[in-house]
Write a protein that holds these residues in place. Structure first.
Motif, PDB file in Angstrom:
ATOM      1  N   GLN A  90       0.834  -1.186   0.000  1.00 17.88           N
ATOM      2  CA  GLN A  90       0.000   0.000   0.000  1.00 17.88           C
ATOM      3  C   GLN A  90       0.879   1.249   0.000  1.00 17.88           C
ATOM      4  OE1 GLN A  90      -3.177   0.111   2.855  1.00 17.88           O
ATOM      5  NE2 GLN A  90      -3.471  -2.111   2.837  1.00 17.88           N
ATOM      6  N   PRO A  91       0.591   2.217  -0.850  1.00 13.82           N
ATOM      7  CA  PRO A  91       1.412   3.431  -0.873  1.00 13.82           C
ATOM      8  C   PRO A  91       1.249   4.232   0.413  1.00 13.82           C
ATOM      9  CG  PRO A  91      -0.510   3.667  -2.301  1.00 13.82           C
ATOM     10  CD  PRO A  91      -0.475   2.234  -1.876  1.00 13.82           C
ATOM     11  N   ASP A 101       8.354   4.831   1.935  1.00  7.96           N
ATOM     12  CA  ASP A 101       7.308   5.847   2.057  1.00  7.96           C
ATOM     13  C   ASP A 101       6.344   5.561   3.203  1.00  7.96           C
ATOM     14  OD1 ASP A 101       5.956   3.707   0.980  1.00  7.96           O
ATOM     15  OD2 ASP A 101       4.988   4.838  -0.634  1.00  7.96           O
ATOM     16  N   ALA A 102       6.577   4.491   3.937  1.00  6.02           N
ATOM     17  CA  ALA A 102       5.717   4.152   5.082  1.00  6.02           C
ATOM     18  C   ALA A 102       6.064   5.034   6.280  1.00  6.02           C
ATOM     19  CB  ALA A 102       5.871   2.690   5.444  1.00  6.02           C
ATOM     20  N   ARG A 103       5.127   5.104   7.215  1.00  3.26           N
ATOM     21  CA  ARG A 103       5.348   5.826   8.466  1.00  3.26           C
ATOM     22  C   ARG A 103       4.839   4.960   9.616  1.00  3.26           C
ATOM     23  NH1 ARG A 103       8.081   7.900   5.491  1.00  3.26           N
ATOM     24  NH2 ARG A 103       8.321  10.098   4.908  1.00  3.26           N
ATOM     25  N   ASP A 160      -3.285   1.760   8.516  1.00  3.85           N
ATOM     26  CA  ASP A 160      -3.369   0.573   7.674  1.00  3.85           C
ATOM     27  C   ASP A 160      -3.075  -0.698   8.455  1.00  3.85           C
ATOM     28  OD1 ASP A 160      -3.859   1.877   5.067  1.00  3.85           O
ATOM     29  OD2 ASP A 160      -1.921   2.803   5.499  1.00  3.85           O
ATOM     30  N   ALA A 161      -2.341  -0.578   9.548  1.00  2.79           N
ATOM     31  CA  ALA A 161      -2.103  -1.707  10.451  1.00  2.79           C
ATOM     32  C   ALA A 161      -1.977  -1.169  11.866  1.00  2.79           C
ATOM     33  CB  ALA A 161      -0.840  -2.466  10.064  1.00  2.79           C
ATOM     34  N   ILE A 162      -2.584  -1.879  12.798  1.00  3.14           N
ATOM     35  CA  ILE A 162      -2.479  -1.556  14.222  1.00  3.14           C
ATOM     36  C   ILE A 162      -1.943  -2.781  14.927  1.00  3.14           C
ATOM     37  CG2 ILE A 162      -3.717  -0.904  16.322  1.00  3.14           C
ATOM     38  CD1 ILE A 162      -5.788   0.497  14.537  1.00  3.14           C
TER      39      ILE A 162
END
Length: 224
Positions: free
Chosen positions: A62-63, A88-90, A140-142
């Motif tokens: 996922q962008p 580009d993930a955070r 997007d994820a926890i």
């Protein structure tokens, strides 16, 4: 053999429980003061790694993926998440105890390779529940690893995260294709059913504390 030496202490906000950071050569341990058992040991992080990789592998394409981790600990979950995610993930880590962040920026950081030095990582000092209650659908994820599992051991307030209300808040905080991941020291059939009753698809995964095939069996719940 060298003995563990105390190199730091901290008090969990709200309940007064005191944590001790111990070091023996390149090995670190975190304990609750007045007890003999360990909360964490730097040589046993296989299941913390798995918490991150199992979840992040699902959203790595996922962008600009955004990941929330509940609990910094010794930094292994954060390090594994950063390894699994593109540039580009955070990743935001919610950590209740300020000293734990300081430990990870100091000597303890060497255990996981100083993941807080990565520009993609940031720390929110406070309860992860605060961010979940916002329910903005922005993660997007926890990844939740804040206690011993569905039955909080170090802080009774953690039980909310595993309650129907906590699960509902986590669902609202996810993006449309997001995934929840919960760490536990052991299986808990009732929690699996609780996730299903919330309308989630659930996959409990047994992982090992040390590395594949070695160490105690822990459980990661993936829910989406």
């Amino acid at each position: 053999m060298a003995r563990f030496e105390e190199i730091g202490t901290a008090t969990i906000p709200g309940d007064g429980t005191r944590l001790r950071l111990l070091q023996r050569n390149d090995e670190f341990s975190i304990k609750v003061a007045g007890t003999t058992g360990e909360l964490m040991n730097s040589r046993l992080h296989g299941s913390e790694d798995a918490l991150a990789t199992l979840a992040c592998d699902r959203i790595a394409s996922q962008p600009e993926a955004r990941v929330l981790i509940g609990g910094l600990g010794m930094g292994f979950t954060l390090a594994a998440a950063l390894s699994a995610l593109p540039q580009d993930a955070r990743v935001t880590v919610a950590e209740l105890v300020p000293e734990v962040e300081a430990w990870n920026r100091g000597p303890l950081g060497s255990a996981a390779g100083y993941p807080l030095h990565d520009a993609r990582a940031s720390v929110h000092i406070g309860d992860v529940a605060e961010l979940l209650r916002e329910g903005k659908g922005s993660w997007d994820a926890i990844l939740l690893d804040v206690d011993n599992g569905p039955e909080g051991m170090t802080r009774k307030e953690n039980n909310w995260l595993y309650s129907p209300a906590g699960i509902s808040a986590a669902q609202r905080s996810l993006s449309s294709d997001g995934v929840l991941a919960y760490w536990s020291a052991g299986p808990e059939h009732a929690f699996t059913e609780r996730l299903r009753r919330a309308g989630l698809s659930v996959e409990p995964v047994t992982v090992r504390a040390l590395r594949p095939g070695k160490g105690a069996r822990h459980v990661i719940w993936l829910a989406w």
